[in-house]
Write an enzyme that holds these catalytic residues in place. Sequence first.
Site: not given
Ligand code: TTP
Ligand code: MG
Length: 363
Positions: A9, A107-108
């Site tokens: 992730d 992103d995962e």
């Molecule tokens: P996430 O993996 O939930 O968040 P992240 O990668 O930013 O942070 P983390 O380090 O905790 O994993 O989501 C991936 C991307 O998706 C994030 O960068 C932005 C987008 N996103 C949104 O636009 N709205 C949202 O509510 C969420 C949760 C994510």
């Molecule tokens: Mg993330």
Amino acid sequence: MTRIILHCDLDCFFAAVEIRDTPQYKNKPVIIGADPKEGKGRGVVSTCSYEARKFGLHSGMPISQAYLRCPHGIYLRPNFKKYTEASQLVMQVLKKYAKEFQQMGNDEAYLDLTDSCLNYDEAKENALQIQREISENIGITISIGIAPTKSLAKIASDCNKPNGITLFKPEEFKDLLKDMDITRIPGIGKKSKGYFYKKGIKKIGDILDISISKMINLFGEHGKWIWKIVNGFDNRKVKEFQEERKSISKERTFFENTDDFHDILSRLGEINEKIHTTVIKHHIAYRTVSLKIRFEGYLTYTRAKTLPFHIQDKNRVMEIILELFREFSRKLKKVRLVGIRLSNLERNYKVRQTSLLSFACIP
Ligand code: TTP
Ligand code: MG
């Protein structure tokens, strides 16, 4: 046989890409989302850097609130083209490491290394190599969880963010889980945890201590799934999700053709509610929202909007439907039928929700 599953992730994904491209942003609170307009802006935070999280900022928070907590932050509008490119490059790297690969959202991804690694330590070497390759070639960081099931790997990847590697070896994971808060479990959020807390389930250890039948008595099917997850009984395979269904849709014909905006709106609201019962039950996220509208005389139109990432957000769907409807609001003809279709589907536990509780359909 014990499996070796990796969940990878990206860390604060959108913000990480912006920081990569503008080195002055490094170690600063960077917030991606709507324009805060000095606290008067509408809309929400998409994501933010870990420095911004220290001020209590997080995805989904109203941007006005974020601004109040962190007025000196660097506020940027999202550049989805850049994020899509970065995401594709990351996925190309990850795919090389395992035949069994499954991308979730932008992103995962999951990888199954059971056949290619002898043990968990060897898998950790692979994870380190993945981190190096992504950091050197794409310029962002990724956290990785390694565990015997997909859901445990997902919990693990979140334990040492950013840029962490967390191992839940088969003989150790229960010990590592027992003191963690239940919100670590995918599907239990800050809003829904109260439901479990009320019945005395606060730590994962509280679930490990009771029987599956007790969990079913207390929380129904959802409880059963949670119990299985934390006890390591999740045999879902790592494979590209193929939803037989290409879309979910519902439509309704009016008893009598109408031009009453409130009638039309409330019918669309009902359809949206119905569709979301299915969507929540099957953990479906979608990227495309379409409005169908038929006027008297059978003239039928469809209008669609595709988002840059998958969501599961009833309120957002309604906003989009209203946006799409605006084009027709000055039509003089009466409306005969309205419908909503959600497509570009993906089965995903990490869905973007605003107000929905993921177990809202539990009795
Ligand atoms: P996430 O993996 O939930 O968040 P992240 O990668 O930013 O942070 P983390 O380090 O905790 O994993 O989501 C991936 C991307 O998706 C994030 O960068 C932005 C987008 N996103 C949104 O636009 N709205 C949202 O509510 C969420 C949760 C994510
Ligand atoms: Mg993330």
